[in-house]
Design an enzyme around this catalytic site. Structure first.
Site, PDB file in Angstrom:
ATOM      1  N   VAL A   1     -21.591  -0.110  -6.320  1.00 35.98           N
ATOM      2  CA  VAL A   1     -21.681  -1.414  -6.211  1.00 35.98           C
ATOM      3  C   VAL A   1     -23.271  -1.756  -5.661  1.00 35.98           C
ATOM      4  O   VAL A   1     -23.876  -2.745  -6.235  1.00 35.98           O
ATOM      5  CB  VAL A   1     -20.670  -1.925  -4.858  1.00 35.98           C
ATOM      6  CG1 VAL A   1     -20.923  -3.313  -4.765  1.00 35.98           C
ATOM      7  CG2 VAL A   1     -19.387  -1.769  -5.245  1.00 35.98           C
TER       8      VAL A   1
ATOM      9  N   ASP B   1      -7.005   4.955  -4.945  1.00 31.77           N
ATOM     10  CA  ASP B   1      -7.625   4.543  -3.589  1.00 31.77           C
ATOM     11  C   ASP B   1      -8.344   6.071  -3.137  1.00 31.77           C
ATOM     12  O   ASP B   1      -8.354   6.913  -3.928  1.00 31.77           O
ATOM     13  CB  ASP B   1      -6.628   4.036  -2.465  1.00 31.77           C
ATOM     14  CG  ASP B   1      -7.109   3.309  -1.445  1.00 31.77           C
ATOM     15  OD1 ASP B   1      -7.117   2.085  -1.397  1.00 31.77           O
ATOM     16  OD2 ASP B   1      -7.863   3.851  -0.517  1.00 31.77           O
TER      17      ASP B   1
ATOM     18  N   LYS C   1       1.002  -1.186  -0.132  1.00 32.37           N
ATOM     19  CA  LYS C   1      -0.051  -0.237   0.028  1.00 32.37           C
ATOM     20  C   LYS C   1       0.952   1.231  -0.008  1.00 32.37           C
ATOM     21  O   LYS C   1       2.126   1.038   0.336  1.00 32.37           O
ATOM     22  CB  LYS C   1      -0.856   0.038   1.330  1.00 32.37           C
ATOM     23  CG  LYS C   1      -2.036   1.067   1.217  1.00 32.37           C
ATOM     24  CD  LYS C   1      -3.172   0.240   0.335  1.00 32.37           C
ATOM     25  CE  LYS C   1      -4.425   1.081   0.375  1.00 32.37           C
ATOM     26  NZ  LYS C   1      -5.423   0.074  -0.373  1.00 32.37           N
TER      27      LYS C   1
ATOM     28  N   ALA D   1     -21.966   0.519   1.991  1.00 29.69           N
ATOM     29  CA  ALA D   1     -21.591   1.872   2.066  1.00 29.69           C
ATOM     30  C   ALA D   1     -20.438   2.155   3.115  1.00 29.69           C
ATOM     31  O   ALA D   1     -19.300   2.663   2.548  1.00 29.69           O
ATOM     32  CB  ALA D   1     -22.930   2.819   2.834  1.00 29.69           C
TER      33      ALA D   1
HETATM   34  P1  NAD Z   1     -20.136   4.766  -3.756  1.00 31.99           P
HETATM   35  O1  NAD Z   1     -19.584   5.872  -2.925  1.00 31.99           O
HETATM   36  O2  NAD Z   1     -20.424   4.702  -5.031  1.00 31.99           O
HETATM   37  O3  NAD Z   1     -21.418   4.292  -2.830  1.00 31.99           O
HETATM   38  C1  NAD Z   1     -21.868   4.382  -1.245  1.00 31.99           C
HETATM   39  C2  NAD Z   1     -23.165   4.654  -1.111  1.00 31.99           C
HETATM   40  O4  NAD Z   1     -23.539   4.675   0.166  1.00 31.99           O
HETATM   41  C3  NAD Z   1     -23.614   5.961  -1.788  1.00 31.99           C
HETATM   42  O5  NAD Z   1     -24.879   5.884  -2.632  1.00 31.99           O
HETATM   43  C4  NAD Z   1     -23.717   6.834  -0.550  1.00 31.99           C
HETATM   44  O6  NAD Z   1     -24.768   7.672  -0.981  1.00 31.99           O
HETATM   45  C5  NAD Z   1     -24.147   5.714   0.657  1.00 31.99           C
HETATM   46  N1  NAD Z   1     -24.061   6.032   1.851  1.00 31.99           N
HETATM   47  C6  NAD Z   1     -23.287   6.780   2.408  1.00 31.99           C
HETATM   48  N2  NAD Z   1     -23.587   6.859   3.515  1.00 31.99           N
HETATM   49  C7  NAD Z   1     -24.585   6.516   4.056  1.00 31.99           C
HETATM   50  C8  NAD Z   1     -25.198   5.895   5.295  1.00 31.99           C
HETATM   51  N3  NAD Z   1     -24.934   6.455   6.426  1.00 31.99           N
HETATM   52  N4  NAD Z   1     -26.329   5.265   5.113  1.00 31.99           N
HETATM   53  C9  NAD Z   1     -26.742   4.780   3.803  1.00 31.99           C
HETATM   54  N5  NAD Z   1     -26.147   5.078   2.703  1.00 31.99           N
HETATM   55  C10 NAD Z   1     -24.909   5.621   2.709  1.00 31.99           C
HETATM   56  O7  NAD Z   1     -19.240   3.538  -3.009  1.00 31.99           O
HETATM   57  P2  NAD Z   1     -19.117   2.093  -3.684  1.00 31.99           P
HETATM   58  O8  NAD Z   1     -18.049   2.136  -5.014  1.00 31.99           O
HETATM   59  O9  NAD Z   1     -20.516   1.393  -4.310  1.00 31.99           O
HETATM   60  O10 NAD Z   1     -18.651   1.112  -2.715  1.00 31.99           O
HETATM   61  C11 NAD Z   1     -19.339   0.685  -1.553  1.00 31.99           C
HETATM   62  C12 NAD Z   1     -18.631   0.141  -0.360  1.00 31.99           C
HETATM   63  O11 NAD Z   1     -17.830  -1.031  -0.997  1.00 31.99           O
HETATM   64  C13 NAD Z   1     -17.296   1.117   0.058  1.00 31.99           C
HETATM   65  O12 NAD Z   1     -17.308   0.715   1.422  1.00 31.99           O
HETATM   66  C14 NAD Z   1     -16.174   0.664  -0.697  1.00 31.99           C
HETATM   67  O13 NAD Z   1     -15.030   0.855   0.047  1.00 31.99           O
HETATM   68  C15 NAD Z   1     -16.475  -0.885  -1.108  1.00 31.99           C
HETATM   69  N6  NAD Z   1     -15.795  -1.519  -2.240  1.00 31.99           N
HETATM   70  C16 NAD Z   1     -15.905  -1.025  -3.297  1.00 31.99           C
HETATM   71  C17 NAD Z   1     -15.354  -1.377  -4.320  1.00 31.99           C
HETATM   72  C18 NAD Z   1     -15.557  -1.056  -5.608  1.00 31.99           C
HETATM   73  O14 NAD Z   1     -15.019  -1.430  -6.751  1.00 31.99           O
HETATM   74  N7  NAD Z   1     -16.201   0.187  -5.962  1.00 31.99           N
HETATM   75  C19 NAD Z   1     -14.441  -2.658  -4.254  1.00 31.99           C
HETATM   76  C20 NAD Z   1     -14.217  -2.969  -2.783  1.00 31.99           C
HETATM   77  C21 NAD Z   1     -14.933  -2.486  -1.762  1.00 31.99           C
END
Ligand code: NAD
Length: 382
Positions: A196, A127, A92, A255
């Site tokens: 996601v 990241d 990292k 989220a």
């Molecule tokens: P994103 O930012 O597109 O979506 C997150 C969603 O959560 C948003 O719609 C936001 O409005 C919502 N949110 C924020 N706070 C909230 C709350 N208190 N209650 C309800 N909803 C809330 O992120 P993403 O890419 O969809 O990723 C989602 C999770 O998965 C994150 O924790 C991310 O680290 C993890 N993740 C994502 C990926 C990827 O490929 N995108 C890969 C591994 C892990």
């Protein structure tokens, strides 16, 4: 530009530093006054292959905070890469600074030079606080970059394989709890309809499942309601913390991190948790709490590995079919972890770590089958 590793540290302070990094192979401090770059690269373990891990840019309060973050995250990558079976080790990097005010293309080119100086021991990409475009600049100085935009040879939106991995994670979890991996006929509580969570919700609705959803973004909820009109499943919207207490079968956090904690675990009525959020357990012992309550927890770093599988695959040249096949394997990895947990009477979070450690151990001290010039080449596409 000047790089020095902690191996060059001397004296008592150096002793403390070595104690701090005792589980890691190498830590590199990067300092470029010309661009203002101050970065730390941590390589935790390269048994399975070169270290891979994203680069965070954050206004850390001090060097200790940055150091703790990079050491913790690089160790996590060793486990995540082992679980995803991607022939990479854990690493990292962090850049100390405010991503809104302190960034420049030159800074990322300088960072690229430091990465290149490690001669293929470390691969990185975006990241928190960094974007794929930042790494287009870095990639002018090194080939050890993943996750740049498709038009520059990257593999595109990582949320597509990540959401697919979540679906396979849910299927394996259903199989372990109910003996049948069907998605339909069960109710899911989805927290977060971002890149996601939205795709996961859509797929569940297509399969005829019922979903409770919550998001602070009203537009995402509205869009899902629109999509649901033509689909066999149903949507019920709840607000904030209500999502923990709904009468559902599986909780799907997509989220925030730290959402499985002293406050929420007692509220859960579900039989299982399987979602994409990183670091779902607020503390390690919360894995045990879930297990004692009879809630099957699908370890987050196994379920959400689809994006990692995609960027790791870039090094062989883009191939969506290969990414799909490896992402599907999340299903069998999880079933193996559940078996470890049952056989040893340990919680699934602990069983997942053990599963990864065994994979790493199995490769230790094994010389490669290939001679150096026959080895599969990294970066065949660029
Ligand atoms: P994103 O930012 O597109 O979506 C997150 C969603 O959560 C948003 O719609 C936001 O409005 C919502 N949110 C924020 N706070 C909230 C709350 N208190 N209650 C309800 N909803 C809330 O992120 P993403 O890419 O969809 O990723 C989602 C999770 O998965 C994150 O924790 C991310 O680290 C993890 N993740 C994502 C990926 C990827 O490929 N995108 C890969 C591994 C892990």
């Amino acid at each position: 530009m000047k790089a020095f590793t902690l191996l060059e540290e001397r004296g008592t302070a150096g002793m403390d530093v070595f104690a701090k990094i005792s589980g890691h192979e190498q830590v590199v401090f990067c300092n470029d006054p010309h661009t203002g770059l101050k970065a730390i690269i941590a390589i935790h373990n390269t048994t399975l292959g070169p270290a891979l891990g994203g680069c965070r840019m954050l206004p850390y309060a001090n060097i200790d905070e940055a150091m703790n973050d990079v050491l913790r995250l690089s160790k996590g990558m060793t486990y995540k890469c082992a679980a995803a079976d991607v022939d990479f080790g854990g690493g990292k990097s962090v850049i100390l600074g405010d991503p809104l005010t302190d960034k420049s293309p030159e800074m990322f080119r300088a960072f690229g030079q430091f990465v290149e100086s490690l001669k293929g021991r470390f691969y990185t990409g975006t990241d928190m606080g960094t974007t794929p475009e930042d790494f287009v600049h870095a990639s002018k100085e090194t080939r050890c970059i993943v996750g740049i935009p498709e038009e520059y040879g990257g593999s595109g939106d990582s949320s597509v394989p990540t959401s697919l991995g979540v679906i396979y994670g849910i299927k394996a979890t259903n199989k372990a709890v109910w003996g049948d991996d069907a998605l339909q006929g069960r109710t899911y509580a989805i927290q977060g309809l971002g890149k996601v969570g939205f795709k996961v919700a859509e797929r569940l609705l297509e399969e005829g499942a019922d979903v409770f959803v919550t998001d602070i973004n009203e537009a995402a909820i509205e869009l899902l309601n629109q999509k649901a009109k033509g689909l066999p499943g149903s949507v019920r919207v709840v607000k904030g913390d209500e999502i923990y207490a709904v009468d559902a079968d599986v909780f799907v956090p997509c989220a925030l991190g730290g959402i499985l904690n002293d406050h929420t675990i007692g509220m859960l009525k579900v039989k299982a948790v399987a979602g994409s959020s990183n670091n779902q357990l607020e503390r390690e012992e919360h894995g045990g709490d879930l297990w004692r309550r009879g809630i099957l927890y699908a370890p987050d770093y196994i379920v959400n590995a689809g994006g990692l599988i995609q960027v790791a695959d870039e090094l062989y040249g883009p191939n969506k079919q290969r990414v799909l096949t490896k992402t599907k394997a999340i299903y069998t990895s999880l079933l193996e972890v559940y078996k470890h947990s049952e056989d040893r009477s340990i919680c699934t979070a602990e069983a997942a770590d053990l599963f990864c450690e065994q994979r790493i151990e199995a490769r230790k001290n094994r010389s490669s089958f290939f001679t150096a010039d026959q080895k599969p080449k990294w970066n065949v596409k660029r």
